[in-house]
Design a protein around this motif. Sequence first.
Motif, PDB file in Angstrom:
ATOM      1  N   SER A 107      71.676  63.973 -28.810  1.00 39.75           N
ATOM      2  CA  SER A 107      71.888  65.363 -28.419  1.00 39.75           C
ATOM      3  C   SER A 107      72.901  65.996 -29.377  1.00 39.75           C
ATOM      4  CB  SER A 107      72.403  65.402 -26.981  1.00 39.75           C
ATOM      5  OG  SER A 107      72.789  66.698 -26.645  1.00 39.75           O
ATOM      6  N   ILE A 108      72.505  67.125 -29.945  1.00 38.29           N
ATOM      7  CA  ILE A 108      73.360  67.747 -30.965  1.00 38.29           C
ATOM      8  C   ILE A 108      73.682  69.192 -30.609  1.00 38.29           C
ATOM      9  CG2 ILE A 108      73.379  68.627 -33.338  1.00 38.29           C
ATOM     10  CD1 ILE A 108      72.291  66.227 -34.343  1.00 38.29           C
ATOM     11  N   ALA A 109      74.946  69.557 -30.806  1.00 40.24           N
ATOM     12  CA  ALA A 109      75.360  70.961 -30.727  1.00 40.24           C
ATOM     13  C   ALA A 109      76.465  71.119 -31.767  1.00 40.24           C
ATOM     14  CB  ALA A 109      75.862  71.285 -29.335  1.00 40.24           C
ATOM     15  N   CYS A 110      77.193  72.186 -31.678  1.00 38.03           N
ATOM     16  CA  CYS A 110      78.370  72.347 -32.531  1.00 38.03           C
ATOM     17  C   CYS A 110      79.282  71.148 -32.292  1.00 38.03           C
ATOM     18  CB  CYS A 110      79.096  73.642 -32.178  1.00 38.03           C
ATOM     19  SG  CYS A 110      80.695  73.791 -32.973  1.00 38.03           S
ATOM     20  N   MET A 111      79.772  70.541 -33.375  1.00 34.10           N
ATOM     21  CA  MET A 111      80.599  69.358 -33.222  1.00 34.10           C
ATOM     22  C   MET A 111      82.085  69.709 -33.118  1.00 34.10           C
ATOM     23  SD  MET A 111      78.272  67.079 -33.153  1.00 34.10           S
ATOM     24  CE  MET A 111      79.093  65.519 -33.334  1.00 34.10           C
ATOM     25  N   HIS A 112      82.387  70.971 -33.182  1.00 32.54           N
ATOM     26  CA  HIS A 112      83.778  71.428 -33.130  1.00 32.54           C
ATOM     27  C   HIS A 112      84.625  70.626 -34.118  1.00 32.54           C
ATOM     28  CE1 HIS A 112      82.792  74.105 -29.813  1.00 32.54           C
ATOM     29  NE2 HIS A 112      81.962  73.149 -29.450  1.00 32.54           N
TER      30      HIS A 112
END
Lengths: 197, 927
Positions: free
Chosen positions: A52-57
């Motif tokens: 699961s991928i989103a912004c990694m901050h």
Amino acid sequence: MARMRFLCDTERCINCNGCTVACKDGNNIPVGINRRRVVTINEGRPGEQSLSIACMHCSKAPCIAVCPVDALFQREDGIVLLDKKKCIGCGYCFFACPFGAPQFPKGNVFGARGVMDKCTFCAGGPEEDFSEEERKLYGQNRIAEGKPPLCAAMCATKALLAGDADVVSKIYQERVFQRGSGGSSWGSKVSTRAYGR
Amino acid sequence: MASFKILNTGKDRQNSKTLRLNPNMARRSFLKLAAVATAVAGTGLGVTMVKKSSAETKKTPYPSSKLVKTVCTHCAVGCGVVAEVQNGVWVRQEIAQDHPISRGAHCCKGASAREMVTSEKRLKYPMKKSGGKWQKLSWKQALDEVAGKLMEIREKYGPDAVMWIGSAKVSNEMAYLQRKLAAFWGTNNIDHQARICHSTTVAGVANTWGYGAMTNSINDIRHSKCIFMIGSNAAEAHPIAMQHILHAKEKNDARVIVVDPRFTRTAAKATDYVRIRSGTDVAFIMGLIHVILKNGWEDKEFIQARVAGFPELKREVEHYTPEVVSDITGVPADEIVRIAKLMATHRPGTVIWCMGGTQHSTGSSNTRAYCILQLVLGNMGVSGGGCNIFRGHDNVQGATDMCVLSHSLPGYYGLSDGAWKHWCRVWDVDYNWMVKRFQSKKMMNTKGFTLSRWYEGVIQEDKIHQQPLRAVVFWGAASNSQSQYHKLKKALDKIDLVVVIDPFPTMTAVASDKDNVYLLPSSSQYETSGSITASNRSIQWRYKVVDPVWDSRDDYTIMRELVKRFGFEKEFYKNIKEIPEDITREINKGTLTIGYNGQTPERIKKHTDYWHTFDVDTLQARGGPCDGEYYGLPWPCWTTEHPGTPILYDISKPVAKGGLPFRARFGTEYTYPSGRKENLLAAEGSAPPGSEVKGGYPEFKDVVPGTNWKTDLSQKTIKEALRRGMAPFGNARARCYVWNFPDPIPIHREPLHSPRPDLIKKYPTWEDKPNHYRVDTRYRSEQKPDWVKEFPLILTTGRLVEYMGGGAETRSNKYLAELQPEMFAEINPVTANNYGIRNGDMIWVESPNGGRVKVKAKFSERVDEKTIFLPFHFGGHFMGDVWAGRYPEGTVPYALGEPANIVTNYGYDIVTQMQETKTGLCRIKKA
């Protein structure tokens, strides 16, 4: 000061898209914009893994570095946020981001991008907490409520972890330690790894 | 320069505005989340069902909102949902972090539960089709017309001319009313999704050891050392169950063995994957048993004390050597030996199966084979073992228990005179009055049409054994989940009246070419309340979140309005004033067979209110008002003090504390065809602790003269049994040899549409079966060895995580439809290249029975070179035609596609009429 982190444990992720939809429903994200998504490699073959991928901050966020209008900024707890009122929709951040996190509305005339949208770690935006404007532009501000982001909190198998990097790291280490005794699974043959460390 | 900017930006921002994040607060909340991930969820969302958001309101996004605890309406795992409601609007979903089964988790369907209420695609008011167009009706007119037409048909053609199709998506109370309605209407033509879901499980499992349900629980899998999944793709069909399966895999180093024709997402998480030819489960399992017995790995003590028919089994499995099994299943012989050894050396192990095992013409043999495997390994009645049969719909266990089925009255009482008399006593109506409701007394005792075969009651391609059907009522069920859909469409075209009661217009609404359809918008299950039974027999209270939206009505209201018009309101609602609680009480009163009597509405609500007090590993409450009880009082729950039965047939606990032996259901002695006589009661010394009788004993009767434990409404018999530490249903052996089935010991029989003509000769199917649930059913005459020449590929179907059942609800959910917008066929790249098909090409998939679908080819190595896989949730297209224009305006689902069930082949289980959708033949060509 806590440093916020996501971590997706590929040994656990089953590609159910609970995170994707939890984010969309909770933050009223329109169809076509995906702040979070699940990618799968080796689909249908031994070694299939989902993530699961989103912004990694990111600590050194390239998007902030390239933004020509300083619309992106990082909070002290590491969360990278966006000021939609400043954003000009140029798309530099999209080129800079290694994860494809920045999203742009689709279907505008002449391919205009519109203002960027991305994962907020469920921390809203620069507007006043819980204001109508914040909710409209960014969705929920669960961090201000003292609550975890929706995606990780609703994860089906607790693959996606979110929170203080130290705590997340500790949980993950315990899991790896536990699995270490087995060595019987495919996963451990492919070496256990998690994205986002 | 860039890095300088990064390092400073955050600080500048922070200085320039007020600090919003309270670090302590944040840290605490993330520790909570951390707790979820590791062990016990300890936070409380409030001890009451409804709670005002935190009182010392600093500032909250939704001031004066309420949190409502309820339960997800998709699969049967039973995930908790916490809905935040402000001014009657469901504003967001909170995290049900302390729910004992799901612990806050949701798949994409549960995460978008709100869409069920907010979707723009909901049916908004009653409608009928007139002149090919949809016409808006008032509720009064719609109900008057529907009831009037049904009554007219009843008068003209008799009560059996109407087919009632109930639902596994409604509460226990509503399901019970659906079954009761059919009884009062005067027909056994009532059925629901369980027929095509786990009917073969219920038949096979109940005939083995007494009850046809999941024996342990999803949480109990945490204690397994071996998880054997056959025909189950839990990662897509029961995603939250994977939380516990993966826990066992990591913590116990458990083996996860996935047996499936398809390399599923579940297989991707397995330690061992076995690709088996679809429809050869019995051969594979018998092969494992062969190896186990040959090596002496069976649990001899367990078999000696608690199993019947073992020598007969032993004789039968001799045939299934690894080599023979390898030829049938396609699994290498040494792999069969290896898997058998893994199972023998990793105990306790659990067996999990789903539709991959049940939806076969041999389904009732498959399910028995799985049970026998567990008996041989001694894995029954122990924590970490058992048959964990994952059920599909959120309340399919409950609706099955309420017997919305054409062969039984609620509680599996059957259709005998005794059963009818029992229920007439519960309903407080005169038995003779009830007899008069039916066309004849004979029809009262005769099984009705099934969900899978009712269409033959109209089109009569197979001979039927009653007058033709004139009306069908779909109350919360899809039609496109039934096989032979192109035939079913013919039936919908021909029949006089089609009534669809559903929150969304299902494909049924648009399938008919005629002006014979009425649509009644029922509200979703979040807009009403009632109890529901999860897969593990735990009952939860689904609290109402919001009032019915648009001009929809909740099911109870629609039922009342119809019953009023049918003229038996007084009799029907005799004991029922408060809805739904009085219905629960009526269920408590009558459903003694499965111990549904201890779960009063008050107790069920208390468990749901206090779900945070239950332990995730045992499902037992630790302290608090439910101390010592098991979550949801899993049935049987014999009295209002009983804690529920977390694991069936567990003789390590006293009966009063949730222990039980196998049920004495099949007499006390049996003589096998060989002349061998066997005592069917358990051996001396095999009984729960505290039992007055230390060995086997028959069921309790005549404690109250003339009654038994199932029919004694005073429940004195049950209490007497418990007082003596004994099970009301006796203590017997589980049967390997089920003499009332066509194959007493499961043997391999080729699927009706088999790719192996040589094996059809060796392992033929049964002879054709006349009058099988009122319709003649073909076996041998359908099993033609030549099929494979024209139809060389195997066809199988299955679930997608985004959708549920016929998909009317989920394809009308914008977030889910976005993830899975299009119907497709999985095809191995090798096969595709041989046919000249490119990835993304449109292809025709054609069945031997005249159905064809136009779908997109999706290259995938999940399937082998001989197999085509179709997901079964799509609807709205039909054999190449797009039916978007047929839907009422504004209700067209976001995603449309061909129903896979147009091409699933003819074929039905020999015992239950389960449809054979998991194996068949097909051919493909470029469109």
